[in-house]
Design a protein around this motif. Structure first.
Motif, PDB file in Angstrom:
ATOM      1  N   THR A 323      43.993  44.932  26.986  1.00  0.00           N
ATOM      2  CA  THR A 323      44.669  43.832  27.694  1.00  0.00           C
ATOM      3  C   THR A 323      43.796  42.580  27.754  1.00  0.00           C
ATOM      4  N   ASN A 324      42.571  42.684  27.253  1.00  0.00           N
ATOM      5  CA  ASN A 324      41.597  41.572  27.311  1.00  0.00           C
ATOM      6  C   ASN A 324      41.305  41.141  28.750  1.00  0.00           C
ATOM      7  N   ARG A 325      41.297  42.101  29.638  1.00  0.00           N
ATOM      8  CA  ARG A 325      41.063  41.753  31.041  1.00  0.00           C
ATOM      9  C   ARG A 325      39.672  42.186  31.499  1.00  0.00           C
ATOM     10  N   ILE A 326      39.069  41.300  32.284  1.00  0.00           N
ATOM     11  CA  ILE A 326      37.795  41.600  32.923  1.00  0.00           C
ATOM     12  C   ILE A 326      38.116  41.964  34.369  1.00  0.00           C
ATOM     13  N   LEU A 327      37.567  43.073  34.836  1.00  0.00           N
ATOM     14  CA  LEU A 327      37.894  43.543  36.185  1.00  0.00           C
ATOM     15  C   LEU A 327      36.660  43.494  37.074  1.00  0.00           C
ATOM     16  N   CYS A 328      36.835  42.941  38.254  1.00  0.00           N
ATOM     17  CA  CYS A 328      35.760  42.990  39.253  1.00  0.00           C
ATOM     18  C   CYS A 328      36.026  44.199  40.148  1.00  0.00           C
ATOM     19  N   PRO A 329      35.076  45.109  40.235  1.00  0.00           N
ATOM     20  CA  PRO A 329      35.328  46.338  41.001  1.00  0.00           C
ATOM     21  C   PRO A 329      35.315  46.130  42.513  1.00  0.00           C
ATOM     22  N   CYS A 330      34.835  45.002  42.984  1.00  0.00           N
ATOM     23  CA  CYS A 330      34.718  44.845  44.437  1.00  0.00           C
ATOM     24  C   CYS A 330      36.085  44.736  45.116  1.00  0.00           C
ATOM     25  N   HIS A 331      36.915  43.798  44.649  1.00  0.00           N
ATOM     26  CA  HIS A 331      38.234  43.617  45.279  1.00  0.00           C
ATOM     27  C   HIS A 331      39.330  43.548  44.234  1.00  0.00           C
ATOM     28  N   GLN A 332      39.028  44.080  43.068  1.00  0.00           N
ATOM     29  CA  GLN A 332      40.019  44.241  41.997  1.00  0.00           C
ATOM     30  C   GLN A 332      40.563  42.942  41.430  1.00  0.00           C
ATOM     31  N   SER A 333      39.811  41.881  41.490  1.00  0.00           N
ATOM     32  CA  SER A 333      40.255  40.680  40.778  1.00  0.00           C
ATOM     33  C   SER A 333      40.206  40.951  39.270  1.00  0.00           C
ATOM     34  N   GLN A 334      41.190  40.389  38.562  1.00  0.00           N
ATOM     35  CA  GLN A 334      41.198  40.540  37.109  1.00  0.00           C
ATOM     36  C   GLN A 334      41.231  39.149  36.468  1.00  0.00           C
ATOM     37  N   PHE A 335      40.499  39.016  35.369  1.00  0.00           N
ATOM     38  CA  PHE A 335      40.388  37.726  34.677  1.00  0.00           C
ATOM     39  C   PHE A 335      40.793  37.929  33.216  1.00  0.00           C
ATOM     40  N   GLN A 336      41.558  36.981  32.696  1.00  0.00           N
ATOM     41  CA  GLN A 336      42.067  37.096  31.332  1.00  0.00           C
ATOM     42  C   GLN A 336      41.042  36.508  30.360  1.00  0.00           C
ATOM     43  N   ALA A 337      40.389  37.371  29.600  1.00  0.00           N
ATOM     44  CA  ALA A 337      39.277  36.912  28.751  1.00  0.00           C
ATOM     45  C   ALA A 337      39.750  35.987  27.634  1.00  0.00           C
ATOM     46  N   ASN A 338      40.976  36.164  27.151  1.00  0.00           N
ATOM     47  CA  ASN A 338      41.456  35.303  26.062  1.00  0.00           C
ATOM     48  C   ASN A 338      42.128  34.034  26.595  1.00  0.00           C
ATOM     49  N   GLU A 339      42.125  33.860  27.923  1.00  0.00           N
ATOM     50  CA  GLU A 339      42.640  32.619  28.523  1.00  0.00           C
ATOM     51  C   GLU A 339      41.581  32.064  29.474  1.00  0.00           C
ATOM     52  N   TYR A 340      40.453  31.699  28.919  1.00  0.00           N
ATOM     53  CA  TYR A 340      39.307  31.092  29.618  1.00  0.00           C
ATOM     54  C   TYR A 340      38.942  31.833  30.911  1.00  0.00           C
ATOM     55  N   ALA A 341      39.169  33.148  30.918  1.00  0.00           N
ATOM     56  CA  ALA A 341      38.821  34.008  32.071  1.00  0.00           C
ATOM     57  C   ALA A 341      39.488  33.537  33.356  1.00  0.00           C
ATOM     58  N   LYS A 342      40.735  33.109  33.231  1.00  0.00           N
ATOM     59  CA  LYS A 342      41.430  32.687  34.456  1.00  0.00           C
ATOM     60  C   LYS A 342      41.841  33.942  35.249  1.00  0.00           C
ATOM     61  N   PRO A 343      41.892  33.826  36.578  1.00  0.00           N
ATOM     62  CA  PRO A 343      42.267  34.999  37.376  1.00  0.00           C
ATOM     63  C   PRO A 343      43.763  35.292  37.239  1.00  0.00           C
ATOM     64  N   VAL A 344      44.091  36.546  37.028  1.00  0.00           N
ATOM     65  CA  VAL A 344      45.503  36.918  36.892  1.00  0.00           C
ATOM     66  C   VAL A 344      45.911  37.968  37.912  1.00  0.00           C
ATOM     67  N   PHE A 345      44.957  38.446  38.685  1.00  0.00           N
ATOM     68  CA  PHE A 345      45.278  39.442  39.713  1.00  0.00           C
ATOM     69  C   PHE A 345      44.146  39.464  40.730  1.00  0.00           C
ATOM     70  N   GLY A 346      44.491  39.738  41.971  1.00  0.00           N
ATOM     71  CA  GLY A 346      43.460  39.901  42.990  1.00  0.00           C
ATOM     72  C   GLY A 346      43.136  38.614  43.719  1.00  0.00           C
ATOM     73  N   PRO A 347      42.126  38.658  44.565  1.00  0.00           N
ATOM     74  CA  PRO A 347      41.847  37.518  45.461  1.00  0.00           C
ATOM     75  C   PRO A 347      41.149  36.339  44.810  1.00  0.00           C
ATOM     76  N   ALA A 348      40.550  36.498  43.634  1.00  0.00           N
ATOM     77  CA  ALA A 348      39.845  35.361  43.015  1.00  0.00           C
ATOM     78  C   ALA A 348      40.853  34.265  42.658  1.00  0.00           C
ATOM     79  N   THR A 349      40.434  33.021  42.843  1.00  0.00           N
ATOM     80  CA  THR A 349      41.338  31.897  42.571  1.00  0.00           C
ATOM     81  C   THR A 349      40.822  30.981  41.474  1.00  0.00           C
ATOM     82  N   ARG A 350      39.579  31.167  41.042  1.00  0.00           N
ATOM     83  CA  ARG A 350      39.032  30.294  39.998  1.00  0.00           C
ATOM     84  C   ARG A 350      38.594  31.124  38.803  1.00  0.00           C
TER      85      ARG A 350
END
Ligand code: FES
Length: 384
Positions: A323-350
């Motif tokens: 899925t090209n997703r980077i996952l943060c294990p702390c609060h499950q934020s997910q970032f889309q690696a093929n879209e400039y690592a934008k957040p796509v899930f979880g509490p991260a907003t940047r």
């Protein structure tokens, strides 16, 4: 028991309780009268109420005063020591083994101990005060339900005032002043702990302030390469553009050639919290969307993102190449690696900060500059 309505002007008489005075009568009552009335209203039976020191000024009384004041003086002194340590102790990061590293490592334990000691001493002072100076009082009270009436509150306040008067706090100057000193210093300590960060200026170095630069920053233009962690801090293994297979990820660290002969710098860079970068090789069939202003930050299918989560700074170590997703294990934020690592899930907003990278003549990857925005969580002054 029947309770009077608040604000009633006329006196009332409950069936099974004391006569309830009017507001005017209440206003004219002395502290002792109010205490007696409160006792009756609350079904309070005072079994005994004995002054601890019926004769003022005895040696025993002075000894008790000194013991109580001693705790408050300890609280005041440790509070002052906390303030001094908070302001003057070396608090800027120094790595273990470096000069000043021990002092830096002691910063948090020292201010924690001093603040804790101050609070502890205030608590002990209050306990000592109530045990050694307040009258010995044995009282039995029946339990009542519901909110207290106006009369209850007034009489309870009067009881507190009377207790304070009986304790002789106003004539016990040593205790009185030590409580004032401890309370003042402790209050100041709480304010400093809450607002101390506003006193220290993390921006005094301007654009080179610690929150704005990372290990990828180069002051003199020296090239900063990507290095892998082999487990041996003195072993330098640089990363080439062909080292990662499509779909692979590797955590890399900054390296400057001038650091090669400095083991302590080689070790520190591996421990530096804002330097780890995830180097990701996207699969060739992946659609890439780039962030405005960062169109040339990647090298082919290689993208480099800060490993520090933009939510609260945990290391975002997990990558799913399907899925090209980077996952943060702390609060499950997910970032889309093929879209400039934008957040796509979880509490991260940047998005995760992206490092601009390139390859030298020999195929080694290097950073073209430091990150163009601070890595990690938000703070007041950040603009991105
Ligand atoms: S720190 Fe990463 S999701 Fe909270």
């Amino acid at each position: 028991m029947t309770r009077p309505d608040q604000g009633a002007d006329a006196p009332t008489q409950s069936h099974d309780g004391p006569r309830i005075p009017s507001d005017d009568e209440l206003a004219r009552m002395s502290t002792d009268d109010l205490v007696r009335l409160g006792n009756q209203i609350d079904d309070l039976e005072v079994v005994s109420n004995r002054e601890r020191f019926p004769v003022p000024g005895t040696r025993a009384e002075r000894r008790a005063e000194r013991q109580v004041a001693g705790w408050f003086i300890i609280a005041a002194l440790s509070g002052i020591a906390f303030l001094v340590a908070f302001i003057a102790w070396p608090w800027e990061y120094v790595g273990p083994g470096e000069e000043g590293g021990v002092l830096y490592a002691l910063y948090t334990p020292v201010i924690g101990f001093l603040f804790g000691l101050s609070v502890f001493a205030v608590g002990m002072g209050v306990i000592a005060y109530s045990k050694k100076l307040l009258p010995e009082d044995l009282t039995i009270q029946q339990r009542h339900d519901g909110r207290s009436s106006e009369i209850d509150r007034r009489t309870a306040a009067a009881r507190l005032v009377q207790t304070g008067q009986q304790s002789g706090i106003t004539r016990r100057k040593l205790v009185y002043r030590s409580i004032g000193a401890a309370g003042g210093v402790l209050g100041l300590g709480v304010l400093v702990a809450a607002f101390g960060g506003l006193v220290k200026n993390p921006w005094k170095e301007g654009p080179n302030s610690p929150l704005l630069i990372t290990g990828w920053h180069s002051e003199d233009g020296e090239r900063v390469y990507m290095r892998r962690d082999t487990g041996e801090s003195e072993e330098v293994v640089l990363v080439r553009s062909g080292d990662l297979a499509p779909g692979a990820i590797e955590t890399v660290y900054p390296f400057k050639e001038s650091q090669r002969t400095h083991p302590e710098e080689l070790a520190e860079v591996l421990r530096s919290p804002d330097s780890p970068v995830m180097l990701i090789h996207l699969r060739p069939d992946v659609t890439v969307i780039k962030r405005a202003g960062q169109e040339d930050f990647n090298y082919g299918a290689l993208f480099a993102y800060s490993k520090i989560c933009s939510h609260m700074g945990c290391p975002t170590s997990l990558y799913e190449d399907q899925t090209n997703r980077i996952l943060c294990p702390c609060h499950q934020s997910q970032f889309q690696a093929n879209e400039y690592a934008k957040p796509v899930f979880g509490p991260a907003t940047r998005p995760l900060a992206q490092l601009p990278i390139a390859v030298d003549d020999q195929g080694y990857l290097y950073a073209r500059s430091d990150f163009i925005e601070p890595v990690g969580p938000a703070f007041w002054e950040r603009r991105s």
